[in-house]
Design a protein around this motif. Structure first.
Motif, PDB file in Angstrom:
ATOM      1  N   GLU A  10       4.767   4.265  18.668  1.00 53.04           N
ATOM      2  CA  GLU A  10       4.209   4.759  17.415  1.00 53.04           C
ATOM      3  C   GLU A  10       3.709   3.615  16.538  1.00 53.04           C
ATOM      4  OE1 GLU A  10       4.014   8.218  14.496  1.00 53.04           O
ATOM      5  OE2 GLU A  10       3.913   7.952  16.648  1.00 53.04           O
ATOM      6  N   VAL A  11       4.475   2.527  16.484  1.00 55.28           N
ATOM      7  CA  VAL A  11       4.076   1.363  15.697  1.00 55.28           C
ATOM      8  C   VAL A  11       2.800   0.740  16.272  1.00 55.28           C
ATOM      9  CG1 VAL A  11       4.738  -0.973  14.998  1.00 55.28           C
ATOM     10  CG2 VAL A  11       6.408   0.863  14.900  1.00 55.28           C
ATOM     11  N   ALA A  12       2.728   0.669  17.596  1.00 57.21           N
ATOM     12  CA  ALA A  12       1.539   0.096  18.235  1.00 57.21           C
ATOM     13  C   ALA A  12       0.297   0.937  17.953  1.00 57.21           C
ATOM     14  CB  ALA A  12       1.770  -0.024  19.741  1.00 57.21           C
ATOM     15  N   LEU A  13       0.455   2.248  17.955  1.00 58.74           N
ATOM     16  CA  LEU A  13      -0.683   3.143  17.728  1.00 58.74           C
ATOM     17  C   LEU A  13      -1.053   3.245  16.247  1.00 58.74           C
ATOM     18  CD1 LEU A  13       0.220   6.068  20.176  1.00 58.74           C
ATOM     19  CD2 LEU A  13      -1.503   4.277  20.510  1.00 58.74           C
ATOM     20  N   TYR A  14      -0.127   2.860  15.380  1.00 61.50           N
ATOM     21  CA  TYR A  14      -0.370   3.001  13.943  1.00 61.50           C
ATOM     22  C   TYR A  14      -1.581   2.197  13.481  1.00 61.50           C
ATOM     23  CZ  TYR A  14       0.286   2.331   8.916  1.00 61.50           C
ATOM     24  OH  TYR A  14       0.096   2.252   7.567  1.00 61.50           O
ATOM     25  N   TYR A  15      -1.841   1.056  14.119  1.00 63.94           N
ATOM     26  CA  TYR A  15      -2.973   0.223  13.694  1.00 63.94           C
ATOM     27  C   TYR A  15      -4.304   0.965  13.809  1.00 63.94           C
ATOM     28  CZ  TYR A  15      -6.312  -3.581  13.363  1.00 63.94           C
ATOM     29  OH  TYR A  15      -7.364  -4.374  12.984  1.00 63.94           O
ATOM     30  N   ILE A  16      -4.382   1.912  14.725  1.00 65.07           N
ATOM     31  CA  ILE A  16      -5.627   2.671  14.909  1.00 65.07           C
ATOM     32  C   ILE A  16      -5.999   3.419  13.639  1.00 65.07           C
ATOM     33  CG2 ILE A  16      -6.719   4.542  16.237  1.00 65.07           C
ATOM     34  CD1 ILE A  16      -4.922   3.799  18.572  1.00 65.07           C
ATOM     35  N   ILE A  17      -4.987   3.907  12.913  1.00 67.46           N
ATOM     36  CA  ILE A  17      -5.241   4.758  11.748  1.00 67.46           C
ATOM     37  C   ILE A  17      -4.839   4.097  10.434  1.00 67.46           C
ATOM     38  CG2 ILE A  17      -5.040   6.902  13.060  1.00 67.46           C
ATOM     39  CD1 ILE A  17      -2.124   7.050  12.058  1.00 67.46           C
ATOM     40  N   GLN A  18      -4.432   2.819  10.473  1.00 65.60           N
ATOM     41  CA  GLN A  18      -3.973   2.140   9.259  1.00 65.60           C
ATOM     42  C   GLN A  18      -5.148   1.870   8.325  1.00 65.60           C
ATOM     43  OE1 GLN A  18      -1.775  -1.444   9.998  1.00 65.60           O
ATOM     44  NE2 GLN A  18      -1.097  -1.647   7.868  1.00 65.60           N
ATOM     45  N   PHE A  19      -5.112   2.490   7.159  1.00 66.73           N
ATOM     46  CA  PHE A  19      -6.234   2.420   6.214  1.00 66.73           C
ATOM     47  C   PHE A  19      -6.140   1.195   5.320  1.00 66.73           C
ATOM     48  CE2 PHE A  19      -8.583   3.923   2.378  1.00 66.73           C
ATOM     49  CZ  PHE A  19      -9.817   4.084   2.995  1.00 66.73           C
ATOM     50  N   ASN A  20      -4.954   0.972   4.750  1.00 71.03           N
ATOM     51  CA  ASN A  20      -4.716  -0.204   3.910  1.00 71.03           C
ATOM     52  C   ASN A  20      -3.537  -0.979   4.472  1.00 71.03           C
ATOM     53  OD1 ASN A  20      -5.475   2.059   1.432  1.00 71.03           O
ATOM     54  ND2 ASN A  20      -6.668   0.171   1.607  1.00 71.03           N
ATOM     55  N   ARG A  21      -3.440  -2.224   4.055  1.00 67.95           N
ATOM     56  CA  ARG A  21      -2.308  -3.048   4.493  1.00 67.95           C
ATOM     57  C   ARG A  21      -0.997  -2.357   4.113  1.00 67.95           C
ATOM     58  NH1 ARG A  21      -1.283  -9.236   2.304  1.00 67.95           N
ATOM     59  NH2 ARG A  21       0.721  -9.591   3.374  1.00 67.95           N
ATOM     60  N   TYR A  22      -0.892  -1.928   2.876  1.00 66.48           N
ATOM     61  CA  TYR A  22       0.211  -1.074   2.406  1.00 66.48           C
ATOM     62  C   TYR A  22      -0.116  -0.638   0.999  1.00 66.48           C
ATOM     63  CZ  TYR A  22       1.757  -5.610   0.486  1.00 66.48           C
ATOM     64  OH  TYR A  22       1.805  -6.839  -0.141  1.00 66.48           O
ATOM     65  N   ILE A  23       0.636   0.323   0.500  1.00 70.59           N
ATOM     66  CA  ILE A  23       0.500   0.732  -0.893  1.00 70.59           C
ATOM     67  C   ILE A  23       1.850   0.553  -1.577  1.00 70.59           C
ATOM     68  CG2 ILE A  23      -1.312   2.404  -0.354  1.00 70.59           C
ATOM     69  CD1 ILE A  23       0.731   4.627  -0.678  1.00 70.59           C
ATOM     70  N   ILE A  24       1.816   0.307  -2.876  1.00 67.11           N
ATOM     71  CA  ILE A  24       3.052   0.155  -3.649  1.00 67.11           C
ATOM     72  C   ILE A  24       3.124   1.296  -4.653  1.00 67.11           C
ATOM     73  CG2 ILE A  24       4.312  -1.274  -5.292  1.00 67.11           C
ATOM     74  CD1 ILE A  24       3.156  -3.728  -3.964  1.00 67.11           C
ATOM     75  N   ILE A  25       4.167   2.080  -4.540  1.00 66.98           N
ATOM     76  CA  ILE A  25       4.374   3.226  -5.417  1.00 66.98           C
ATOM     77  C   ILE A  25       5.541   2.906  -6.346  1.00 66.98           C
ATOM     78  CG2 ILE A  25       4.863   5.703  -5.520  1.00 66.98           C
ATOM     79  CD1 ILE A  25       3.838   5.918  -2.653  1.00 66.98           C
ATOM     80  N   GLU A  26       5.311   3.007  -7.627  1.00 71.68           N
ATOM     81  CA  GLU A  26       6.363   2.707  -8.597  1.00 71.68           C
ATOM     82  C   GLU A  26       7.570   3.616  -8.374  1.00 71.68           C
ATOM     83  OE1 GLU A  26       7.026   2.413 -13.466  1.00 71.68           O
ATOM     84  OE2 GLU A  26       5.041   2.846 -12.627  1.00 71.68           O
ATOM     85  N   ASP A  27       8.767   3.039  -8.396  1.00 75.95           N
ATOM     86  CA  ASP A  27      10.052   3.711  -8.165  1.00 75.95           C
ATOM     87  C   ASP A  27      10.309   4.033  -6.697  1.00 75.95           C
ATOM     88  OD1 ASP A  27      10.598   3.637 -10.871  1.00 75.95           O
ATOM     89  OD2 ASP A  27       9.944   5.693 -11.242  1.00 75.95           O
ATOM     90  N   VAL A  28       9.326   3.825  -5.838  1.00 77.41           N
ATOM     91  CA  VAL A  28       9.488   4.131  -4.410  1.00 77.41           C
ATOM     92  C   VAL A  28       9.395   2.869  -3.567  1.00 77.41           C
ATOM     93  CG1 VAL A  28       8.565   5.418  -2.436  1.00 77.41           C
ATOM     94  CG2 VAL A  28       8.580   6.458  -4.714  1.00 77.41           C
ATOM     95  N   CYS A  79       6.995  -0.145  -1.296  1.00 74.78           N
ATOM     96  CA  CYS A  79       5.843  -0.242  -0.408  1.00 74.78           C
ATOM     97  C   CYS A  79       5.927   0.820   0.683  1.00 74.78           C
ATOM     98  CB  CYS A  79       5.740  -1.643   0.193  1.00 74.78           C
ATOM     99  SG  CYS A  79       7.289  -2.370   0.722  1.00 74.78           S
ATOM    100  N   GLN A  80       4.785   1.454   0.920  1.00 74.32           N
ATOM    101  CA  GLN A  80       4.703   2.553   1.878  1.00 74.32           C
ATOM    102  C   GLN A  80       3.476   2.361   2.755  1.00 74.32           C
ATOM    103  OE1 GLN A  80       6.962   5.492   1.951  1.00 74.32           O
ATOM    104  NE2 GLN A  80       8.122   3.896   0.898  1.00 74.32           N
ATOM    105  N   MET A  81       3.485   3.028   3.919  1.00 67.20           N
ATOM    106  CA  MET A  81       2.331   2.967   4.808  1.00 67.20           C
ATOM    107  C   MET A  81       1.200   3.815   4.238  1.00 67.20           C
ATOM    108  SD  MET A  81       3.657   5.436   7.871  1.00 67.20           S
ATOM    109  CE  MET A  81       4.379   7.058   7.540  1.00 67.20           C
ATOM    110  N   GLN A  82      -0.008   3.485   4.640  1.00 66.84           N
ATOM    111  CA  GLN A  82      -1.195   4.219   4.209  1.00 66.84           C
ATOM    112  C   GLN A  82      -2.098   4.419   5.412  1.00 66.84           C
ATOM    113  OE1 GLN A  82      -2.179   5.967   1.809  1.00 66.84           O
ATOM    114  NE2 GLN A  82      -4.068   5.344   0.818  1.00 66.84           N
ATOM    115  N   TYR A  83      -2.268   5.666   5.827  1.00 63.32           N
ATOM    116  CA  TYR A  83      -3.125   5.943   6.982  1.00 63.32           C
ATOM    117  C   TYR A  83      -4.300   6.823   6.561  1.00 63.32           C
ATOM    118  CZ  TYR A  83      -0.288  10.228   6.979  1.00 63.32           C
ATOM    119  OH  TYR A  83       0.361  11.379   6.607  1.00 63.32           O
TER     120      TYR A  83
END
Length: 322
Positions: free
Chosen positions: A130-148, A150-154
């Motif tokens: 799943e991690v290897a395939l994630y690069y295919i759909i990775q839109f941004n390096r990551y996003i930072i959500i206040e109170d949450v 860094c999260q993935m962004q696809y």
């Protein structure tokens, strides 16, 4: 009108408690083919609670890019966890199903080894894939959500929905089928399984066997409907777009910052962000509910608090003997 938002410290505390629960329930001293699935489940849920708890603590009240390296590492672990918990639950259900179908004349070490490979392939191989395939759909390096944190962004494409949302639901659906088969077998012929359990590697007890069934059943009955709702929620918010490699990766290095006022004001977005966090904590509490009172769990708790009591001058071993 803004609604009521619970203090973020509540989630942080619950996540760290969930991490401690997973450590307590981890079968450190009884490793066998039959405990590998519960090791995978406790390990992945514990890691998820730890990462989400740290993210929550670090980014409470701010959206600064404090730790870019941590974010790069943690989001890929979270991508793995996105399917790891589901396939670990599948491994548990599958191991119980194997126990219910064992015949003494066909039980061999070679078959046990094949089962071990299957459990590790599901619990470790699928998340790595799943991690290897994630690069295919990775839109941004990551996003930072206040109170949450860094999260993935696809990218909102059909491929992304299949990988990120579809595969975990598919694993949960298969697990649910095995869970019902295991429950049927439990009520039908528990006495006939006791003799077989005694001869399995590691001496799998009847109590442990029943708790595995109950854990996998409760976890799946709770999380599968929520996973379906999460897919429905995502599709209602973001319609799948045609796949384009250039469009997806053109802004890869861009980091998105989301203030709490933005995501907490949008009810659907708030549910989409909060639901995975609390499902993970719920999985840790389910684990502790069924395995936190076992003999090994009590030993783990004793070993955890023993150094603290020694500092206070209290000898737990002496107190237990008295």
């Amino acid at each position: 009108m803004p609604g009521y938002y619970y203090p973020n410290q509540i989630y942080t505390a619950c996540a760290f408690i969930g991490f401690i629960f997973c450590i307590i329930c981890f079968p450190w001293q009884n490793m066998s083919v039959w405990t590998i699935p519960i090791c995978l489940y406790a390990g992945w849920v514990g890691i998820a609670c730890l990462i989400m708890g740290l993210n929550s603590a670090i980014w409470t009240g701010n959206i600064s890019d404090h730790a870019p390296i941590w974010c790069d590492i943690s989001i890929h672990i979270l991508v793995a966890i996105d399917i790891a918990i589901s396939v670990s639950a599948l491994s548990i259900a599958l191991s119980v199903y194997h126990v219910t179908r064992i015949r003494m004349d066909t039980y061999t070490k070679d078959r046990e080894r094949r089962w071990l490979i299957a459990y590790l392939g599901l619990g470790l191989g699928m998340p790595v894939l799943e991690v290897a395939l994630y690069y295919i759909i990775q839109f941004n390096r990551y996003i930072i959500i206040e109170d949450v944190g860094c999260q993935m962004q696809y990218a909102a494409t059909t491929i992304a929905y299949v990988l990120i949302l579809g595969l975990p639901l598919f694993a949960s659906t298969i697990s649910l089928v095995f869970c019902f088969l295991n429950l049927y077998s439990l009520f039908k012929s528990l006495h006939s399984h006791r003799r077989i359990l005694a001869h399995t590697s590691g001496g799998l007890s009847t109590s442990h066997y029943v708790r595995l069934i109950l854990l996998s059943t409760c976890e799946l009955i709770t999380t599968t409907p929520l996973a379906v709702y999460s897919i429905h929620l995502t599709l209602s918010m973001f319609k799948p777009a045609p796949f384009s490699w250039h469009a997806i990766h053109s802004e890869y290095s861009h980091i998105v910052y989301v203030p709490s006022e933005t995501w907490k004001a949008d009810t659907l977005l708030r549910i989409q962000i909060e639901l995975p966090r609390w499902i993970t904590v719920a999985c840790a509490f389910w684990l502790f509910l069924f395995f936190g009172n076992g003999v090994e769990a009590r030993k783990n708790m004793k070993n955890a608090v023993k150094p603290l009591f020694n500092l206070l001058g209290v000898n737990l071993d002496y107190a237990a003997k008295k």
